[in-house]
Design an enzyme around this catalytic site. Sequence first.
Site, PDB file in Angstrom:
ATOM      1  N   HIS A   1       0.822  -1.217   0.000  1.00 40.91           N
ATOM      2  CA  HIS A   1       0.000   0.000   0.000  1.00 40.91           C
ATOM      3  C   HIS A   1       0.857   1.268   0.000  1.00 40.91           C
ATOM      4  O   HIS A   1       0.797   2.081  -0.927  1.00 40.91           O
ATOM      5  CB  HIS A   1      -0.881   0.054   1.255  1.00 40.91           C
ATOM      6  CG  HIS A   1      -1.740  -1.128   1.492  1.00 40.91           C
ATOM      7  ND1 HIS A   1      -2.827  -1.429   0.715  1.00 40.91           N
ATOM      8  CD2 HIS A   1      -1.690  -2.102   2.450  1.00 40.91           C
ATOM      9  CE1 HIS A   1      -3.423  -2.514   1.180  1.00 40.91           C
ATOM     10  NE2 HIS A   1      -2.755  -2.938   2.234  1.00 40.91           N
TER      11      HIS A   1
HETATM   12  C1  BDR Z   1      -3.181   0.969   5.192  1.00 36.53           C
HETATM   13  O1  BDR Z   1      -3.432   0.584   6.528  1.00 36.53           O
HETATM   14  C2  BDR Z   1      -2.283  -0.003   7.097  1.00 36.53           C
HETATM   15  O2  BDR Z   1      -2.559  -1.315   7.444  1.00 36.53           O
HETATM   16  C3  BDR Z   1      -1.177   0.089   6.078  1.00 36.53           C
HETATM   17  O3  BDR Z   1       0.022   0.561   6.674  1.00 36.53           O
HETATM   18  C4  BDR Z   1      -1.682   1.060   5.036  1.00 36.53           C
HETATM   19  O4  BDR Z   1      -1.264   2.385   5.300  1.00 36.53           O
HETATM   20  C5  BDR Z   1      -3.869   0.004   4.248  1.00 36.53           C
HETATM   21  O5  BDR Z   1      -5.247   0.003   4.458  1.00 36.53           O
END
Ligand code: BDR
Length: 318
Positions: free
Chosen positions: A244
């Site tokens: 992500h």
């Molecule tokens: C986001 O939430 C966290 O789990 C990760 O770091 C990312 O920023 C994904 O939904």
Amino acid sequence: MSDNVKPIPLIIDCDPGQDDAIALMLAMASPGELDLLGVSAVAGNVPLALTEANARSIRDVAGRPEIPVYAGCPRPMVKVLETAEYVHGKSGIDGANLPQPSRPVEQAHAVDWLIDILRRAETPITLATLGPLTNVAMAIVMAPDIVENISELVLMGGALSLGNITPSAEFNIYSDPHAAHIIFESGLKLTMIGLDVTHQARANPARLEAIRAIGNPASNSVAGMLDFYGAQYIATFGEGAPLHDPCVIAYIIRPDLFTGQDMRVDIEIGSPLTIGRTVCDLHDRAGRPANTHVVETIDSDGFFDLLNESLTRLPGIN
Ligand code: BDR
Ligand code: CA
């Protein structure tokens, strides 16, 4: 990048988190493209004491101990803090196997630092936000004039389609929807990189092995984090951990790897069922002016090439 193009002045606000950690490494390995002015930490994936310490461990493994790290807000604006150890492990960066950080956190509060550095900026600064938007929203509430000195805010959060923490919401926006509401109403130039994009950037087994094969301390750490974090994802979302947060840094360095379109995005803050939903007006049903560039696609092979080239440059701590 050609010699006469200046690095982009950048601040990263984050909640490491394995994918935040990899995003920090990508940025710290790219001084030709990014002038990383500092890192602010916020509570999110794990509590603040861990997110800020994790950011400091990452700057060590990246060989950039001079980059200042500031601790910000320990909880969202209105909601209670809901952390995600079930995804990221107890430390937030389980699998990284890093020593304790070499240097302490800065004394100033991250929100005070954000206001100060943005007010003093001679050229506007880009913000990359990789966690709940609490720190940046708080800074804008306290000092609305700083908006003028933010050239763009590129955020990991939200989605056009799927949710991950709930059926309809993504974790970062869900965690502090009131802060997100402030940001989406702020008039900032906003780029949203949501789950539709990040789920195209998956560390499948071949990509994971290519990272492991780099064989320096940073890439070993990344491979260890992806082993841990990938396992949590596979059960729910299928093969390969979605990277992500590194997508945000890649977008700032190489926007040509991405496509998207401008539209109106509003944040649901009322309904218990859909709180934290990014309501994206893809077909302009409301007739309201666009406030966000919503990224839709990524050249995922190009993204992993960029990431691997950057990891190869990192010296590590051994
Ligand atoms: C986001 O939430 C966290 O789990 C990760 O770091 C990312 O920023 C994904 O939904
Ligand atoms: Ca994050």
